[in-house]
Design a protein around this motif. Structure first.
Motif, mmCIF file in Angstrom:
data_model
loop_
_atom_site.group_PDB
_atom_site.id
_atom_site.type_symbol
_atom_site.label_atom_id
_atom_site.label_comp_id
_atom_site.label_asym_id
_atom_site.label_seq_id
_atom_site.Cartn_x
_atom_site.Cartn_y
_atom_site.Cartn_z
ATOM 1 N N ASP A 1 13.311 -28.381 27.396
ATOM 2 C CA ASP A 1 12.560 -28.449 28.661
ATOM 3 C C ASP A 1 11.863 -27.145 29.026
ATOM 4 O OD1 ASP A 1 13.275 -31.203 29.459
ATOM 5 O OD2 ASP A 1 15.302 -30.390 29.555
ATOM 6 N N HIS B 1 7.886 -27.385 30.505
ATOM 7 C CA HIS B 1 7.519 -27.814 31.858
ATOM 8 C C HIS B 1 7.134 -26.589 32.693
ATOM 9 C CE1 HIS B 1 8.933 -31.794 30.919
ATOM 10 N NE2 HIS B 1 10.131 -31.351 30.622
ATOM 11 N N ASN C 1 5.389 -34.732 23.134
ATOM 12 C CA ASN C 1 5.776 -33.616 23.994
ATOM 13 C C ASN C 1 5.533 -32.277 23.311
ATOM 14 O OD1 ASN C 1 6.692 -35.318 26.067
ATOM 15 N ND2 ASN C 1 8.719 -35.488 25.151
ATOM 16 N N THR D 1 13.094 -32.110 24.931
ATOM 17 C CA THR D 1 13.413 -32.478 26.301
ATOM 18 C C THR D 1 14.747 -33.209 26.350
ATOM 19 O OG1 THR D 1 12.711 -33.782 28.227
ATOM 20 C CG2 THR D 1 12.063 -34.595 26.055
#
Length: 369
Positions: free
Chosen positions: A48, A51, A198, A202
């Motif tokens: 992650d 982000h 992506n 994640t």
């Protein structure tokens, strides 16, 4: 002078082949173990990171106050409750983990697991669409976003947007490829978007997203049981919060604790509390119930690190013991060097250079391993 030290180190390495091979191989094996552990640690801390708002994103977990359990999931109405009544909340995204199976189009079948979600997901996280508009893709009931892989299987080179597929749930859940025993027809869905790959790893892997507004229709048709304002189901829903920049985790924790105190009384059989968890703390962490992905628990990572240090220390001790065993042979060499005018510092630098040469050879071999 330094060049001379390296030449002598290489000559000693070649002259004492058995000693050199044992030391280099021993160090290389231990280094390869440590390199592998470093890669594992880097991988687990890389979730992650793509982000842009990751420092302000929180997941709301549920804790059974009396029972002692903790779940990554929470009640579905929690997102709306936070969005409506609290000024410090910028956005919330709600997910329901009750969809995953086969999308059928003209006898072609593509399988995947995912979530029912609303469009807020794309405003909280940096998930992107290769095709479709993220603002409207999950707006209408029976809308479906699929991965590029699923789109290729179902439609080939044709544009998938606007096409209708029959979706049959088979018990596949996001991050879990295992099928259930029965197939349940969810109905006809319109493809409104295609997921872009992506930019990084994640904790929310999924191959498809269906509009959250589909749930009332499936509940009305008795396909699923999701009555409105159901605070009792805290097992298959996930709530994510994007805080405003001037708010902290402590502020959010106070808010969710107050909500839990109102919704779950101490006298009720389902006495729960909510916990605000920063996105960065999700992976790695200690395992909780209903996680969305597979990962190595924090405790196991610490054990692996300790084992790696033990392996490296053992290799260093092995190198030291073999060096001490050769001390008598090297003592004559040191004596000749001192007679020839070498200082104490120069002798020390020669031995350090040899150790560095051994380590460099071991490091190259370790990288290959």
């Amino acid at each position: 002078m330094l060049r001379n030290y390296f030449l002598i180190a290489l000559r000693n390495l070649y002259k004492n082949k058995t000693f050199s091979v044992i030391n280099i191989v021993g160090l290389a094996v231990s280094m390869s173990v440590c390199l592998l552990i470093i890669m594992i640690l880097a991988d687990q801390h890389n979730y992650d990171q793509f982000h842009t708002q990751k420092d302000r994103i929180y997941r709301i977990k549920t804790k059974g106050v009396d029972a002692g359990w903790t779940s990554a999931s929470s009640a579905l109405p929690l997102g709306d409750e936070l969005r409506r009544g609290y000024a410090g909340i910028e956005r919330t995204a709600s997910l329901v983990r009750e969809i995953g199976g086969n999308a059928v189009y003209k006898e072609k079948v593509a399988s995947g697991g995912g979530y029912f979600a609303d469009g807020e997901l794309f405003k909280v996280f940096d998930f992107k669409l290769a095709k479709g508009d993220p603002k409207t893709a999950l707006q209408n009931p029976f809308s479906l976003i699929i991965s590029e892989e699923m789109a290729a299987v179902l439609f080939g080179n044709d544009d998938p947007l606007g096409k209708t597929v029959q979706f049959n749930d088979t018990g596949i859940r996001a991050g879990d490829p295992v099928h259930g025993n029965r197939e349940k027809a969810y109905g006809l869905f319109t493809i409104t978007g295609v997921l872009q790959k992506n930019a990084g790893k994640t904790h929310l892997p999924f191959e498809l997203l269906a509009s959250l507004s589909t749930l009332p229709s499936l509940t009305k048709a008795s396909v699923l049981n999701y009555p409105p304002n159901d605070w009792g189901n805290v097992w298959s829903n996930y709530t994510y919060v994007l805080l405003k920049e001037d708010k902290t985790q402590a502020d959010l924790q106070t808010i969710v604790h107050q909500i839990a105190a109102r919704k779950y009384t101490k006298k009720s059989s389902n006495h729960c509390d909510f916990i605000a968890e920063p996105l960065a703390d999700i992976t790695p962490s200690d395992p909780v119930g209903n996680e969305t992905h597979l990962f190595i628990p924090q405790t196991v990572l610490w054990i692996v690190v300790i084992l790696g240090l033990i392996v490296m220390l053992s290799a260093c001790l092995n190198y030291t013991n073999l060096s001490v065993a050769r001390a008598l042979t090297r003592a004559k060499e040191v004596g000749i060097r001192k007679v020839a005018g070498a200082t104490r510092e120069q002798v020390i630098l020669q031995f350090i250079t040899e150790a560095v040469v051994f380590s460099l050879f071991s490091l190259v071999l370790a990288a290959g391993l």
